[in-house]
Design an enzyme around this catalytic site. Structure first.
Site, PDB file in Angstrom:
ATOM      1  N   TYR A  11       0.822  -1.219   0.000  1.00  0.00           N
ATOM      2  CA  TYR A  11       0.000   0.000   0.000  1.00  0.00           C
ATOM      3  C   TYR A  11       0.860   1.274   0.000  1.00  0.00           C
ATOM      4  O   TYR A  11       0.791   2.089  -0.931  1.00  0.00           O
ATOM      5  CB  TYR A  11      -0.941  -0.067   1.203  1.00  0.00           C
ATOM      6  CG  TYR A  11      -1.663   1.205   1.543  1.00  0.00           C
ATOM      7  CD1 TYR A  11      -2.306   1.960   0.562  1.00  0.00           C
ATOM      8  CD2 TYR A  11      -1.727   1.628   2.874  1.00  0.00           C
ATOM      9  CE1 TYR A  11      -2.984   3.126   0.901  1.00  0.00           C
ATOM     10  CE2 TYR A  11      -2.411   2.781   3.214  1.00  0.00           C
ATOM     11  CZ  TYR A  11      -3.025   3.537   2.223  1.00  0.00           C
ATOM     12  OH  TYR A  11      -3.689   4.674   2.568  1.00  0.00           O
ATOM     13  N   ASP A  31      10.083  -7.144  -3.924  1.00  0.00           N
ATOM     14  CA  ASP A  31       8.862  -7.530  -3.189  1.00  0.00           C
ATOM     15  C   ASP A  31       8.589  -9.013  -3.430  1.00  0.00           C
ATOM     16  O   ASP A  31       8.778  -9.495  -4.555  1.00  0.00           O
ATOM     17  CB  ASP A  31       7.680  -6.687  -3.693  1.00  0.00           C
ATOM     18  CG  ASP A  31       6.524  -6.650  -2.717  1.00  0.00           C
ATOM     19  OD1 ASP A  31       6.168  -5.550  -2.263  1.00  0.00           O
ATOM     20  OD2 ASP A  31       5.964  -7.738  -2.404  1.00  0.00           O
ATOM     21  N   ALA A  72       9.129  -3.379   3.348  1.00  0.00           N
ATOM     22  CA  ALA A  72       8.675  -4.773   3.429  1.00  0.00           C
ATOM     23  C   ALA A  72       8.604  -5.247   4.876  1.00  0.00           C
ATOM     24  O   ALA A  72       9.606  -5.214   5.585  1.00  0.00           O
ATOM     25  CB  ALA A  72       9.635  -5.666   2.648  1.00  0.00           C
ATOM     26  N   TYR A 139       4.207  -6.871  16.781  1.00  0.00           N
ATOM     27  CA  TYR A 139       4.513  -6.049  15.599  1.00  0.00           C
ATOM     28  C   TYR A 139       5.382  -4.858  16.004  1.00  0.00           C
ATOM     29  O   TYR A 139       6.431  -4.589  15.427  1.00  0.00           O
ATOM     30  CB  TYR A 139       3.204  -5.587  14.949  1.00  0.00           C
ATOM     31  CG  TYR A 139       3.405  -4.489  13.941  1.00  0.00           C
ATOM     32  CD1 TYR A 139       4.150  -4.710  12.790  1.00  0.00           C
ATOM     33  CD2 TYR A 139       2.847  -3.219  14.146  1.00  0.00           C
ATOM     34  CE1 TYR A 139       4.350  -3.683  11.880  1.00  0.00           C
ATOM     35  CE2 TYR A 139       3.038  -2.202  13.240  1.00  0.00           C
ATOM     36  CZ  TYR A 139       3.786  -2.444  12.106  1.00  0.00           C
ATOM     37  OH  TYR A 139       3.989  -1.433  11.211  1.00  0.00           O
ATOM     38  N   ARG A 219      -6.989   7.757  16.870  1.00  0.00           N
ATOM     39  CA  ARG A 219      -5.806   7.590  16.022  1.00  0.00           C
ATOM     40  C   ARG A 219      -5.558   8.869  15.229  1.00  0.00           C
ATOM     41  O   ARG A 219      -6.471   9.667  14.986  1.00  0.00           O
ATOM     42  CB  ARG A 219      -6.015   6.435  15.022  1.00  0.00           C
ATOM     43  CG  ARG A 219      -6.110   5.058  15.655  1.00  0.00           C
ATOM     44  CD  ARG A 219      -4.769   4.595  16.183  1.00  0.00           C
ATOM     45  NE  ARG A 219      -4.812   3.258  16.755  1.00  0.00           N
ATOM     46  CZ  ARG A 219      -5.115   2.984  18.033  1.00  0.00           C
ATOM     47  NH1 ARG A 219      -5.424   3.975  18.865  1.00  0.00           N
ATOM     48  NH2 ARG A 219      -5.114   1.741  18.480  1.00  0.00           N
ATOM     49  N   ASP A 283      -4.465  -3.155  20.892  1.00  0.00           N
ATOM     50  CA  ASP A 283      -4.782  -1.784  20.450  1.00  0.00           C
ATOM     51  C   ASP A 283      -4.631  -0.784  21.594  1.00  0.00           C
ATOM     52  O   ASP A 283      -5.437  -0.792  22.532  1.00  0.00           O
ATOM     53  CB  ASP A 283      -6.242  -1.709  19.970  1.00  0.00           C
ATOM     54  CG  ASP A 283      -6.399  -2.015  18.490  1.00  0.00           C
ATOM     55  OD1 ASP A 283      -5.378  -2.127  17.790  1.00  0.00           O
ATOM     56  OD2 ASP A 283      -7.556  -2.134  18.052  1.00  0.00           O
TER      57      ASP A 283
HETATM   58  N1  UFG Z   1     -11.104  -0.419  14.248  1.00  0.00           N
HETATM   59  C1  UFG Z   1     -12.437  -0.655  14.499  1.00  0.00           C
HETATM   60  N2  UFG Z   1     -13.099  -1.490  13.649  1.00  0.00           N
HETATM   61  C2  UFG Z   1     -12.497  -2.074  12.579  1.00  0.00           C
HETATM   62  C3  UFG Z   1     -11.139  -1.818  12.338  1.00  0.00           C
HETATM   63  C4  UFG Z   1     -10.464  -0.981  13.201  1.00  0.00           C
HETATM   64  O1  UFG Z   1     -13.020  -0.159  15.458  1.00  0.00           O
HETATM   65  O2  UFG Z   1     -13.169  -2.835  11.868  1.00  0.00           O
HETATM   66  C5  UFG Z   1     -10.391   0.507  15.129  1.00  0.00           C
HETATM   67  C6  UFG Z   1      -9.154  -0.089  15.759  1.00  0.00           C
HETATM   68  O3  UFG Z   1      -9.456  -0.698  16.996  1.00  0.00           O
HETATM   69  C7  UFG Z   1      -8.255   1.140  15.913  1.00  0.00           C
HETATM   70  C8  UFG Z   1      -8.681   2.057  14.756  1.00  0.00           C
HETATM   71  O4  UFG Z   1      -9.939   1.579  14.328  1.00  0.00           O
HETATM   72  O5  UFG Z   1      -8.538   1.794  17.096  1.00  0.00           O
HETATM   73  C9  UFG Z   1      -7.722   1.998  13.601  1.00  0.00           C
HETATM   74  O6  UFG Z   1      -7.495   0.641  13.280  1.00  0.00           O
HETATM   75  P1  UFG Z   1      -6.699   0.204  11.988  1.00  0.00           P
HETATM   76  O7  UFG Z   1      -6.767  -1.306  11.946  1.00  0.00           O
HETATM   77  O8  UFG Z   1      -7.187   0.956  10.824  1.00  0.00           O
HETATM   78  O9  UFG Z   1      -5.217   0.691  12.297  1.00  0.00           O
HETATM   79  P2  UFG Z   1      -4.290   0.348  13.559  1.00  0.00           P
HETATM   80  O10 UFG Z   1      -4.326   1.551  14.450  1.00  0.00           O
HETATM   81  O11 UFG Z   1      -4.579  -0.957  14.167  1.00  0.00           O
HETATM   82  O12 UFG Z   1      -2.871   0.125  12.881  1.00  0.00           O
HETATM   83  C10 UFG Z   1      -2.230   1.054  12.066  1.00  0.00           C
HETATM   84  C11 UFG Z   1      -1.230   0.312  11.212  1.00  0.00           C
HETATM   85  C12 UFG Z   1      -0.197  -0.315  12.086  1.00  0.00           C
HETATM   86  C13 UFG Z   1       0.409   0.698  12.990  1.00  0.00           C
HETATM   87  C14 UFG Z   1      -0.625   1.455  13.753  1.00  0.00           C
HETATM   88  C15 UFG Z   1      -0.004   2.568  14.512  1.00  0.00           C
HETATM   89  O13 UFG Z   1      -1.870  -0.702  10.481  1.00  0.00           O
HETATM   90  O14 UFG Z   1       0.796  -0.868  11.263  1.00  0.00           O
HETATM   91  O15 UFG Z   1      -1.586   1.995  12.844  1.00  0.00           O
HETATM   92  O16 UFG Z   1      -0.961   3.468  14.937  1.00  0.00           O
HETATM   93  F1  UFG Z   1       1.195   0.082  13.902  1.00  0.00           F
END
Ligand code: UFG
Length: 325
Positions: A11, A31, A72, A139, A219, A283
């Site tokens: 991405y 990749d 990667a 991670y 976030r 999270d």
């Molecule tokens: N969330 C939901 N429902 C969903 C998906 C996500 O409520 O269906 C919430 C998650 O709990 C989180 C927020 O939305 O609070 C964002 O979730 P994402 O999965 O979009 O992103 P993450 O914060 O888990 O992870 C991203 C990157 C990671 C990185 C992280 C650092 O994917 O690689 O941000 O903030 F480590």
């Protein structure tokens, strides 16, 4: 410059390759295509696996890069909690082999994709770069180990690195046919858009009793093209002889899951039904960047990372793909 981009079919990597080309660089994508897409790569694609030392050494021998951008990695928090072995093996072994190949070929500049996940649960928000790094998932642990490797290699072998700690990358470049295409999708914004387009029945809200104003996770969402601009600035900094640095890439503004849901409803005009679900393991409640160091050190400022622009670009990408399918 000739720049080896590991994970360039993914991405963020695919967007950065396009931006490198726009700026007159010569990217070479390396990749293994386990999660990336060959059709998103706008430059030479070398199919290879960083865990296979001989493959990355051969790529260096053949393509003679002057610098590296290292994307990667396995990058899903929840997957890393379930399967840490895979995260430590692939992320650390891949980095070791890459750094060996750089050393063997005299390449001394690297821009590294790190993450806000290296901070763990912050004791201070917005999070400054010198905040303690105590990850709460494998991670984040794996990325922090690589940060430490880069610092040690810098001291011992003169490697210069730009460690870029991404907050939440989102958005797309629909005019270039580039956007987020994970299988399965786990990220909030593309999932909300799948619900908006009818491809999924409802969205899930992971956790309603976090210690935040509305009880959902907060976030700091940053447009993928703004992230890309920071990589170009970091490369220029290293190419000009600048010292190693570690920088947050975020906007400094956080949005809760419910705020993102409301913005997605607004942009798409769709209802986007959502259900409350248990919190996702690993999270942290709030991740918001202190964003001034990247501005001061690289002269970089996000220009398209307001939440509506991010969601609009992702929605446009999503709609074009849905029409083509
Ligand atoms: N969330 C939901 N429902 C969903 C998906 C996500 O409520 O269906 C919430 C998650 O709990 C989180 C927020 O939305 O609070 C964002 O979730 P994402 O999965 O979009 O992103 P993450 O914060 O888990 O992870 C991203 C990157 C990671 C990185 C992280 C650092 O994917 O690689 O941000 O903030 F480590």
């Amino acid at each position: 410059m000739r720049i080896l981009v590991t994970g360039g079919a993914g991405y963020i990597g695919s967007h950065v390759i396009w931006q490198l080309l726009e700026h007159g660089h010569t990217p070479i994508c390396f990749d293994n295509l386990t999660t990336g897409h060959a059709d998103a790569v706008r430059c030479l694609l070398v199919e290879g696996d960083l865990c296979r030392r001989e493959q990355i050494l051969a790529a260096f021998a053949e393509h003679r890069p002057e610098a590296v951008i290292h994307f990667a990695a396995r990058s899903l928090v929840s997957e890393s909690v379930r399967d840490p072995r895979r995260y430590f093996r692939d992320n650390l072994l891949g980095a070791l082999n890459l750094l060996d190949a750089m050393e063997a070929h005299g390449v001394r500049s690297i821009v590294f994709s790190s993450t806000a996940a290296t901070y763990g649960v912050p004791s201070k928000v917005p999070i400054p770069e010198d905040h303690p790094q105590i990850p709460v998932n494998p991670y984040g642990d794996s990325k922090l180990c690589i940060e430490r490797m880069l610092i040690s290699y810098g001291r011992a072998y003169g490697l210069r690195s730009a460690i870029l700690r991404y907050f939440n990358a989102a958005g797309a470049a629909p005019e270039q046919g580039l956007g987020e295409r994970h299988h399965p999708e786990t990220h909030l914004i593309p999932l909300l858009l799948e619900v908006a387009s009818g491809a999924r029945p409802r969205a899930q809200i992971f956790g309603r009793d976090y210690a935040t104003a509305d009880g959902t996770c907060i976030r700091d969402y940053i447009h993928v093209l703004d992230l890309g601009e920071a990589h170009l600035a970091a490369l220029a900094h290293l190419a000009a002889g600048g010292e190693s640095l570690a920088l947050n890439l975020g906007t400094g503004t956080g949005y809760s899951v419910l705020e993102v849901l409301a913005a997605a409803r607004e942009v798409t005009g769709a209802e986007i039904p959502a259900e409350d679900c248990p919190a996702r393991e690993g999270d942290p409640p709030i991740l918001v960047a202190a964003a001034d160091r990247a501005r001061a050190r690289l002269g970089w400022t996000p220009t398209c990372s307001d939440l509506t622009s991010i969601i609009r670009s992702a929605w446009e990408f999503h709609r074009v793909r849905a029409e083509r399918a």
